[in-house]
Design a protein around this motif. Structure first.
Motif: not given
Length: 384
Positions: A59-67, A130-136
């Motif tokens: 199984v492949e998984n993806l974690h993406a984060i933008r700070r 700059e709004t905040g931290t968002i992740s998927l």
């Protein structure tokens, strides 16, 4: 480098690109590369990893984060899955070739749930860093056993200290119109196999055998008459269903050596999987039976509050609807994510999910992107 084409892409374009990547569960490969190519120009740091072996993997998984560049502030996460159920035969067109007919986009995953992922990516493209931290939090193992998917992603987030403050799961929760239902909880699920051993023999000499079938029938009769509960303020009553009964005896003149049955219990938050296993094991054991069980997920509830209110407000602003908060339906990966932060599910209309010619209204993709944008802004800066 910024890819302006990706930044300007509509939810329709993004959903079409994802649908075009065949990703029957358990999913790996191209579909994750497709999503990564959408997120990279938006400033996300993307981690992809594969785990597990057959039969439940890989199984492949993806974690993406933008700070943000400064203070990280609050952390809002979107969770979903890129794997889809097998399309089956009889589609009007190739299920992995996105096709627009009228005002609908057709393709496997259009509703469940590549469309929601596309709408979220489109929403994030309009939200300044700059709004905040968002992740998927995206898995390839939601439609399958869910062994190597979201649970592995949770382990990664805990190791990296990237556990979100709030999480929205993009499951298709809407029923008749986009926004008419939001899920704030789900019932738990446990399957049990009840087995009774006997002694094989000739039907003309029953005293020399031990027929397991009457014992199994008695066990099932006692289970069938049980009332687990009468429901709660947010959950319907728990229910037990007998889903299989097997002896495997082709001969009419042989008492079988064993018999088994399978039951499935969907339960609310008055119970746990382990307490129900103990209950059924006690009944079966008293009549000579044994129980093997597998807990698919525990019941969870995110009580109405900040997150559900933000989603309801965003839905009202974009559609005029007053949404219903519900706990109906089957399980989702929210059952795992609820252990680490408040989680609510909201997404597209579910009428065609898992069906032939699965389709989403193109207008709903656009509206959902606007709703998601309002929710993220509300979560991160208190405005929508």
């Amino acid at each position: 480098m910024t890819d302006t084409a990706t930044l300007a892409a509509s939810p329709l374009e993004l959903a079409s690109r994802l649908i075009a990547c065949e990703s029957v569960t358990p999913a790996t490969g191209a579909v994750f590369g497709c999503l990564e190519s959408m997120l990279d120009p938006l400033g996300f740091d993307v981690t992809r990893f594969v785990c597990g072996e057959a039969p439940d993997g890989p199984v492949e998984n993806l974690h993406a984060i933008r700070r943000p560049l400064g203070d990280a502030g609050r952390h809002f996460a979107f969770a979903g899955h890129l794997d889809v159920v097998p399309p089956g035969k009889g589609w009007a067109s190739d299920p992995f070739e996105p096709v627009v007919r009228g005002d609908l986009l057709h393709g496997r995953g259009a509703v469940d749930m590549k469309g929601s992922i596309a709408s979220f990516v489109a929403a994030v493209a309009e939200i300044p860093r700059e709004t905040g931290t968002i992740s998927l939090i995206i898995t390839g193992d939601e439609e399958g056993p869910a062994v190597y998917g979201t649970r592995a992603l949770i382990d990664l987030m805990q190791t990296q200290d990237t556990v979100p403050d709030l999480c929205l799961v993009g499951e298709p929760t809407s029923v008749s119109r986009l926004g008419d239902m939001v899920k704030i909880g789900r019932r738990g699920s446990v399957n049990m196999w009840i087995r009774v051993a006997g002694q094989q023999g000739h039907v003309a000499y029953p005293h020399l055998a031990d027929n397991p079938i009457p014992k199994l029938v008695a066990i099932l009769a006692e289970i069938e008459q049980m009332v687990l509960d009468n429901g709660t303020d947010w959950f319907q009553p728990s229910n037990i269903e007998i889903t299989d009964l097997a002896v495997g005896n082709p001969a009419h003149n042989v008492i079988p050596a064993g018999a088994e049955a399978r039951i499935s219990i969907r339960f609310n938050d008055l119970h746990s999987g382990s307490s129900l296993i103990e209950l059924i094991s006690g009944i079966a054991g008293a009549m000579g039976g044994s129980v093997e069980a597998k807990i698919s997920g525990e019941a969870f509830l995110t009580p109405p509050g900040e997150l559900s209110s933000m989603i309801a407000d965003a839905i009202r602003a974009e559609t005029g609807l007053e949404t219903e908060l519900s706990t109906t339906g089957g399980t989702s990966d929210a059952r795992f994510l609820s252990r680490i932060c408040p989680v609510v599910e909201f997404g597209l209309c579910n009428a065609t999910m898992h069906k032939l010619d699965e389709a989403v209204a193109i207008a709903d993709l656009d509206t959902l992107a606007r709703i998601y944008r309002r929710v993220v802004l509300g979560a991160l800066v208190g405005t929508s």
